[in-house]
Design a protein around this motif. Structure first.
Motif, PDB file in Angstrom:
ATOM      1  N   THR A  36       0.864  -1.178   0.000  1.00 22.73           N
ATOM      2  CA  THR A  36       0.000   0.000   0.000  1.00 22.73           C
ATOM      3  C   THR A  36       0.910   1.240   0.000  1.00 22.73           C
ATOM      4  OG1 THR A  36      -0.027  -0.247   2.368  1.00 22.73           O
ATOM      5  CG2 THR A  36      -1.929  -1.067   1.191  1.00 22.73           C
ATOM      6  N   ASP A  37       0.300   2.433  -0.130  1.00 27.19           N
ATOM      7  CA  ASP A  37       1.131   3.644  -0.157  1.00 27.19           C
ATOM      8  C   ASP A  37       1.895   3.770   1.158  1.00 27.19           C
ATOM      9  OD1 ASP A  37      -0.203   3.955  -2.459  1.00 27.19           O
ATOM     10  OD2 ASP A  37      -1.599   5.479  -1.697  1.00 27.19           O
ATOM     11  N   PHE A  38       3.148   4.171   1.038  1.00 26.29           N
ATOM     12  CA  PHE A  38       3.989   4.321   2.227  1.00 26.29           C
ATOM     13  C   PHE A  38       3.637   5.628   2.937  1.00 26.29           C
ATOM     14  CE2 PHE A  38       7.962   5.424   4.432  1.00 26.29           C
ATOM     15  CZ  PHE A  38       8.172   4.236   5.124  1.00 26.29           C
ATOM     16  N   VAL A  39       3.472   5.582   4.252  1.00 21.55           N
ATOM     17  CA  VAL A  39       3.141   6.825   4.966  1.00 21.55           C
ATOM     18  C   VAL A  39       4.158   7.084   6.080  1.00 21.55           C
ATOM     19  CG1 VAL A  39       0.659   6.497   4.542  1.00 21.55           C
ATOM     20  CG2 VAL A  39       1.630   5.773   6.718  1.00 21.55           C
ATOM     21  N   ASN A  40       4.333   8.352   6.370  1.00 24.83           N
ATOM     22  CA  ASN A  40       5.129   8.787   7.536  1.00 24.83           C
ATOM     23  C   ASN A  40       6.582   8.279   7.496  1.00 24.83           C
ATOM     24  OD1 ASN A  40       5.472  10.117   9.932  1.00 24.83           O
ATOM     25  ND2 ASN A  40       4.723   8.432  11.175  1.00 24.83           N
ATOM     26  N   ALA A  91       5.824  -6.387  16.434  1.00 26.45           N
ATOM     27  CA  ALA A  91       5.461  -7.088  15.201  1.00 26.45           C
ATOM     28  C   ALA A  91       4.451  -6.252  14.424  1.00 26.45           C
ATOM     29  CB  ALA A  91       4.846  -8.432  15.549  1.00 26.45           C
ATOM     30  N   GLY A  92       4.687  -6.081  13.128  1.00 24.78           N
ATOM     31  CA  GLY A  92       3.729  -5.392  12.274  1.00 24.78           C
ATOM     32  C   GLY A  92       3.802  -3.880  12.304  1.00 24.78           C
ATOM     33  N   ILE A  93       4.760  -3.326  13.016  1.00 24.61           N
ATOM     34  CA  ILE A  93       4.813  -1.871  13.162  1.00 24.61           C
ATOM     35  C   ILE A  93       5.408  -1.207  11.908  1.00 24.61           C
ATOM     36  CG2 ILE A  93       7.108  -1.639  14.249  1.00 24.61           C
ATOM     37  CD1 ILE A  93       3.973   0.099  15.546  1.00 24.61           C
ATOM     38  N   GLY A  94       6.131  -2.011  11.089  1.00 23.89           N
ATOM     39  CA  GLY A  94       6.625  -1.457   9.824  1.00 23.89           C
ATOM     40  C   GLY A  94       8.139  -1.441   9.692  1.00 23.89           C
ATOM     41  N   LYS A  95       8.846  -2.339  10.392  1.00 20.78           N
ATOM     42  CA  LYS A  95      10.314  -2.357  10.323  1.00 20.78           C
ATOM     43  C   LYS A  95      10.769  -2.753   8.920  1.00 20.78           C
ATOM     44  CE  LYS A  95      10.406  -5.473  13.663  1.00 20.78           C
ATOM     45  NZ  LYS A  95       8.969  -5.553  14.003  1.00 20.78           N
ATOM     46  N   SER A  96      10.247  -3.881   8.436  1.00 25.08           N
ATOM     47  CA  SER A  96      10.689  -4.367   7.124  1.00 25.08           C
ATOM     48  C   SER A  96      10.299  -3.391   6.031  1.00 25.08           C
ATOM     49  CB  SER A  96      10.054  -5.723   6.826  1.00 25.08           C
ATOM     50  OG  SER A  96      10.271  -6.597   7.886  1.00 25.08           O
ATOM     51  N   ARG A  97       9.120  -2.786   6.184  1.00 29.13           N
ATOM     52  CA  ARG A  97       8.650  -1.858   5.153  1.00 29.13           C
ATOM     53  C   ARG A  97       9.548  -0.625   5.095  1.00 29.13           C
ATOM     54  NH1 ARG A  97       3.817  -0.364   2.319  1.00 29.13           N
ATOM     55  NH2 ARG A  97       4.699   0.982   0.718  1.00 29.13           N
ATOM     56  N   LEU A  98       9.981  -0.165   6.251  1.00 26.60           N
ATOM     57  CA  LEU A  98      10.874   0.998   6.295  1.00 26.60           C
ATOM     58  C   LEU A  98      12.172   0.673   5.555  1.00 26.60           C
ATOM     59  CD1 LEU A  98      11.760   3.789   7.472  1.00 26.60           C
ATOM     60  CD2 LEU A  98      12.664   2.514   9.432  1.00 26.60           C
ATOM     61  N   VAL A 113      -1.071   0.343  14.398  1.00 27.16           N
ATOM     62  CA  VAL A 113      -0.117  -0.684  13.949  1.00 27.16           C
ATOM     63  C   VAL A 113      -0.450  -1.018  12.485  1.00 27.16           C
ATOM     64  CG1 VAL A 113       0.740  -3.032  14.326  1.00 27.16           C
ATOM     65  CG2 VAL A 113       0.033  -1.630  16.269  1.00 27.16           C
ATOM     66  N   PRO A 114       0.451  -0.700  11.542  1.00 29.37           N
ATOM     67  CA  PRO A 114       0.107  -0.866  10.124  1.00 29.37           C
ATOM     68  C   PRO A 114      -0.403  -2.256   9.760  1.00 29.37           C
ATOM     69  CG  PRO A 114       2.244   0.193  10.359  1.00 29.37           C
ATOM     70  CD  PRO A 114       1.796  -0.155  11.732  1.00 29.37           C
ATOM     71  N   LEU A 115       0.209  -3.284  10.341  1.00 35.38           N
ATOM     72  CA  LEU A 115      -0.248  -4.638  10.001  1.00 35.38           C
ATOM     73  C   LEU A 115      -1.703  -4.833  10.432  1.00 35.38           C
ATOM     74  CD1 LEU A 115       0.524  -7.540   9.039  1.00 35.38           C
ATOM     75  CD2 LEU A 115       0.990  -8.071  11.411  1.00 35.38           C
ATOM     76  N   ILE A 159      -3.907  -2.510  10.810  1.00 34.77           N
ATOM     77  CA  ILE A 159      -4.755  -1.652   9.965  1.00 34.77           C
ATOM     78  C   ILE A 159      -5.069  -2.386   8.660  1.00 34.77           C
ATOM     79  CG2 ILE A 159      -4.928   0.562   8.747  1.00 34.77           C
ATOM     80  CD1 ILE A 159      -2.739   1.604  10.707  1.00 34.77           C
ATOM     81  N   GLU A 160      -4.019  -2.920   8.037  1.00 34.36           N
ATOM     82  CA  GLU A 160      -4.216  -3.593   6.741  1.00 34.36           C
ATOM     83  C   GLU A 160      -5.140  -4.803   6.877  1.00 34.36           C
ATOM     84  OE1 GLU A 160      -0.009  -2.614   4.477  1.00 34.36           O
ATOM     85  OE2 GLU A 160      -0.407  -4.658   5.120  1.00 34.36           O
ATOM     86  N   GLU A 161      -4.840  -5.634   7.874  1.00 36.29           N
ATOM     87  CA  GLU A 161      -5.604  -6.882   7.992  1.00 36.29           C
ATOM     88  C   GLU A 161      -7.054  -6.616   8.377  1.00 36.29           C
ATOM     89  OE1 GLU A 161      -4.551  -9.594   6.880  1.00 36.29           O
ATOM     90  OE2 GLU A 161      -2.481  -8.967   6.588  1.00 36.29           O
TER      91      GLU A 161
HETATM   92  N1  LIG Z   1       4.851   3.373   6.928  1.00 34.64           N
HETATM   93  C1  LIG Z   1       4.041   2.488   6.328  1.00 34.64           C
HETATM   94  N2  LIG Z   1       3.214   2.891   5.341  1.00 34.64           N
HETATM   95  C2  LIG Z   1       2.390   2.007   4.750  1.00 34.64           C
HETATM   96  N3  LIG Z   1       2.327   0.706   5.039  1.00 34.64           N
HETATM   97  C3  LIG Z   1       3.134   0.245   6.002  1.00 34.64           C
HETATM   98  C4  LIG Z   1       4.016   1.121   6.695  1.00 34.64           C
HETATM   99  N4  LIG Z   1       4.687   0.397   7.603  1.00 34.64           N
HETATM  100  C5  LIG Z   1       4.240  -0.869   7.477  1.00 34.64           C
HETATM  101  N5  LIG Z   1       3.318  -0.968   6.519  1.00 34.64           N
HETATM  102  C6  LIG Z   1       2.634  -2.205   6.102  1.00 34.64           C
HETATM  103  O1  LIG Z   1       2.255  -2.923   7.262  1.00 34.64           O
HETATM  104  C7  LIG Z   1       2.533  -4.303   7.117  1.00 34.64           C
HETATM  105  C8  LIG Z   1       3.466  -4.758   8.226  1.00 34.64           C
HETATM  106  O2  LIG Z   1       4.708  -4.121   8.086  1.00 34.64           O
HETATM  107  P1  LIG Z   1       6.096  -4.869   8.287  1.00 34.64           P
HETATM  108  O3  LIG Z   1       7.147  -3.988   7.776  1.00 34.64           O
HETATM  109  O4  LIG Z   1       6.042  -6.239   7.723  1.00 34.64           O
HETATM  110  O5  LIG Z   1       6.138  -4.973   9.879  1.00 34.64           O
HETATM  111  P2  LIG Z   1       7.317  -5.570  10.774  1.00 34.64           P
HETATM  112  O6  LIG Z   1       8.468  -5.848   9.902  1.00 34.64           O
HETATM  113  O7  LIG Z   1       7.585  -4.509  11.791  1.00 34.64           O
HETATM  114  O8  LIG Z   1       6.731  -6.795  11.414  1.00 34.64           O
HETATM  115  C9  LIG Z   1       3.139  -4.485   5.736  1.00 34.64           C
HETATM  116  O9  LIG Z   1       2.153  -4.933   4.844  1.00 34.64           O
HETATM  117  C10 LIG Z   1       3.610  -3.108   5.367  1.00 34.64           C
HETATM  118  O10 LIG Z   1       3.584  -2.892   3.971  1.00 34.64           O
END
Ligand SMILES: Nc1ncnc2c1ncn2[C@@H]1O[C@H](COP(=O)(O)OP(=O)(O)O)[C@@H](O)[C@H]1O
Ligand SMILES: [Mg+2]
Length: 765
Positions: A209-213, A242-249, A465-467, A469-471
């Motif tokens: 999804t679109d990257f935010v913040n 978990a799911g906070i967005g580490k990998s996405r960052l 928590v982005p994960l 939110i998505e789920e």
């Molecule tokens: N800043 C962000 N903007 C948009 N989506 C995000 C953001 N951070 C995380 N997500 C989404 O939330 C989900 C979980 O993120 P992820 O990076 O896998 O979490 P983590 O590695 O912390 O467990 C992924 O689908 C990711 O694309």
């Protein structure tokens, strides 16, 4: 202790093909040996993946993943175990002497079914070793799936497929009808694991999804990279739940710096290999060297030599050490290692890998991404420490992601102390950023106009928590199904319905970790579950008074009063440490809050129904006692909620009536109407409700024409509460009309001594 609870589990059912023919062909002793070997294979494989054997049914073996301890990837573990059992059995078949008639008869052929779903678990193993029962459709479905599978094949159900489709390759879906299950079912055959350097790449990369913040964190990573390229190697630790967005960052950063001739090396730590030395490096180097499973051993050894000589590494041990790491057991060079001790081999491998990476960084800048270090084995951590200090004057940037560790543990202390280390902690997203993710997910799912109150509810429940939110957004859209439903209010079903399927395992795993080391009813998990009945927020005194009352249920073990205070103190401390709850006031009677709405829901959903009713009934008593002391205005709705959850709809309806009358006194006619309608709905569900009402007709507003038109007998069948609610609704309607026509006189009529106030005095309580 015997326990009962409900939760999502993945179930594997294995069975032998043509076992009757086998029993005719073999001598009883040989048959026993074959069956024994099969059971041992299943037992060992299932144990490796964290599952348990529930019971044997003939040759069938039922295994469970997700109980007693849940893992966040139960379904994947179940599929891995299913494929593992099939592979092991086939391997064992081939080691048999194929010329021997008996061994041909003893060749095992299996079929396996895997299904995932919510089950009731009744665990009486304390009294009876075989006393573990799973009740729900999943065990029967797994057994049926097994019958639909071919020889040496596994079949999985739709839910298991949805949860594991990123981790495995599957054949296209096909539909099958199974006895006892309504309608055709979609089934899939897993073929093997998917490859992808990291969990994130496998699971999310295709549906971003679109990257935010995260602008600040992004800037820090870019600056660190700039310094690395100038020859000052850097280490960045990215910490967050978990799911906070580490990998996405990390991914966003890598995409942002473009292709500048660097090398990226991805290490993925995993819970299953937390004790396998250097496992993440072994996988990464296999990919880096370009080894393929289809190559011959000689070709692979040739590749290793070429890789090392390109880096200028010619030490005699380097080829066998690398061969051993990437699991080339037949490599001719391995005997060279026989003269080394096990410890020696470990140390030399670590320094060889460090040398390789440093040598690479002399040719091109290297970014080493180490994902999920909370699962790293000790050797991997040690190697990363070595690398980070060796990299200070090289072009290596290490980015490591990890979840916060439990208090008192500091597995990453060595890395954190490194001179060139920078730390980033990811926090929850704001409401507006969360709302952007909701809209982005909805757009991708084709639901471009998600109603505003749905977005608000999703944002509230997912706590930034982005994960989550998505789920949650995906679940809500999936449930809504067609577009028409999107126009209705946010659907609220059973608490477990509101937890996305994809998050259930990880939420259960979080709560299960609390149970480790503490016995059943006294565990922090149990305290969290009882507290969850009070609500997302609860006061410590309410919890203590509630515990004094709940210890008399049928399935609930009593807690001695003297132990109570101590037990609660300890449990609350652990819940705070584990980040499940946090204090939100600092007065003497502390109020605590579940940090995540979904964790609160998961704690509540796991309770056994009778326990839930019992706890709510005690809560109702407690709150009724308190209501006598406090202003009753605020508690009527709360009492109604607990009465309903305690299985007392009649009492709940009375409280809704009272709540409605209080709202009317406040001139809040909208609120009053909602409360009366709730009272009416519940009254119609109780035994005295009329047939029409029980059929689920929507509550009417205003005097019910049914009262006028129906014969007297049906009229009399209505409960007193139903009649009261109908009259109250009629009064509200009348007031509304009056207010529109004569605003001043209506206001006078709404005062406590007016019509509605008069109605109020007629209601009990
Ligand atoms: N800043 C962000 N903007 C948009 N989506 C995000 C953001 N951070 C995380 N997500 C989404 O939330 C989900 C979980 O993120 P992820 O990076 O896998 O979490 P983590 O590695 O912390 O467990 C992924 O689908 C990711 O694309
Ligand atoms: Mg991640």
């Amino acid at each position: 202790m015997n326990t009962s609870e409900r939760r999502q589990v993945s179930v594997v059912f294995c069975d032998i093909v043509q076992s009757t023919a086998m029993s005719c062909a073999l001598e009883p002793e040989d048959l026993w040996a074959v069956i024994n070997r099969y059971r041992e294979t299943v037992r060992n494989t299932v144990r490796v993946f964290g599952g348990i054997i529930c019971h044997h049914k003939g040759d069938g073996i039922l295994c469970c993943f997700g109980y007693p301890a849940s893992h966040e990837d139960n379904a994947s573990r179940a599929v891995m175990a299913a494929l593992g059992v099939l592979a092991r059995v086939q391997q064992e078949n081939h080691t048999e002497d194929s010329d021997d008639d008996r061994s041909e008869g003893a060749r095992l052929r299996l079929r396996v079914g895997v299904a995932t779903g919510e089950v009731a678990i009744v665990d009486n193993r304390a009294d009876d070793p075989g006393g573990l029962e799973l009740l729900g459709p999943a065990p029967s479905l797994a057994a049926r799936l097994q019958t639909g599978a071919g020889q040496n094949m596994a079949l999985v159900d739709e839910t298991t497929f949805r949860l594991t489709r990123n981790d495995f390759r599957f054949t296209p879906a096909r539909t099958v009808r199974f006895k006892g299950f309504p309608g055709p079912m979609t089934v899939y055959q897993p073929l093997g694991q998917t490859c992808g350097p990291t969990r994130f790449e496998r699971c999310c990369a295709g549906s971003l999804t679109d990257f935010v913040n995260r602008a600040h964190e992004q800037a820090l990573l870019c600056e660190t990279w700039r310094r690395t390229c100038m020859g000052q190697g850097q280490l960045v630790l990215v910490k967050g739940d978990a799911g906070i967005g580490k990998s996405r960052l990390v991914r966003h950063f890598l995409e942002g710096i473009g292709d500048d001739g660097r090398r990226e090396i991805q290490l993925q730590c995993s819970a299953l290999h937390a004790r396998t030395a250097l496992h993440p490096f072994a996988v990464a180097f296999t990919r880096l060297i370009g080894l393929r499973a289809t190559d011959t051993q000689e070709a692979m050894v040739h590749c290793l030599r070429a890789f090392l000589s390109e880096l200028g590494i010619r030490d005699g041990y380097s080829v066998p050490l690398l061969a051993r790491l990437v699991n080339l057991p037949a490599a001719q060079c391995l005997p060279l290692l026989n003269i080394l001790t096990h410890e020696d081999i470990g140390q030399r491998t670590t320094s060889l890998l460090a040398t390789c990476l440093i040598a690479m960084s002399r040719r091109y800048p290297v970014i080493l991404v180490a994902e999920d270090l909370h699962w790293a084995d000790t050797a991997t951590l040690k190697l990363l420490e070595e690398l980070s200090s060796a990299a200070t004057d090289g072009s290596v940037m290490i980015i490591a992601t990890f979840r916060p560790h439990p208090p008192g543990e500091a597995p990453l202390a060595g890395l954190e102390a490194a001179r060139n280390c920078q730390s980033v902690t990811l926090d929850r997203l704001s409401r507006s950023h969360s709302a952007r993710i909701v809209s982005s997910v909805a757009r991708r799912a084709g639901a471009s106009r998600l109603p505003g109150d749905w977005i608000t509810r999703i944002v509230e429940r997912s706590d930034g928590v982005p994960l989550f939110i998505e789920e949650l957004t995906r679940t809500v859209i999936d449930k809504a199904g067609d577009r028409a439903l999107l126009a209705q209010p946010f659907a609220i079903g059973k608490p477990s319905d509101n937890i996305p399927e994809t998050l259930r395992d990880s939420l259960s795993a979080r709560l299960d970790r609390l149970r480790l080391g503490a016995a059943g009813a006294h565990s922090p998990k149990w305290v969290a579950q009882v507290a969850a009945c009070i609500g997302r927020e609860f006061r410590k005194t309410t919890l203590t008074r509630l515990f004094e009352k709940v210890g008399v249920g049928t399935t609930i073990v009593p807690v001695a009063r003297t132990d109570l205070a101590h037990m609660l103190e300890e449990a609350i401390e652990r819940l705070v440490e584990a980040d499940i709850i946090c204090p939100v006031t600092c007065d003497q009677d502390i109020t605590y809050r579940f940090k995540h709405a979904l964790v609160h829901d998961a704690a509540y959903a796991g309770l056994w129904r009778e326990d839930k009713r019992h706890i709510h009934a005690r809560l109702l008593e407690l709150l009724e006692e308190k209501a006598k002391e406090e202003t009753p205005d605020t508690t009527a709705e709360l009492l109604a909620h607990h009465a309903f959850k305690a299985g007392q709809p009649d009492t709940a309806a009375r409280y809704w009536l009272a709540a409605g009358q209080r709202a009317a006194v406040r001139s809040d006619l909208r609120e009053a109407r909602a409360c009366y309608e709730e009272a009416l709905r519940l009254a119609r569900r109780t035994a005295g409700g009329s047939a029409t009402a029980r059929s689920g007709a929507a509550p009417r507003t205003g005097p019910d024409p049914a009262c006028r038109d129906k014969p007297r007998g049906v009229h009399e069948e209505r409960t007193a509460i139903e009649m009261e609610a109908l009259i109250a609704l009629g009064t509200v309607e009348m007031m509304e009309t009056l207010r529109k026509r004569h605003p001043v006189s209506a206001a006078a009529a709404l005062c406590p001594s007016g019509a509605v106030g008069h109605e109020r005095s007629r209601v009990a309580h």
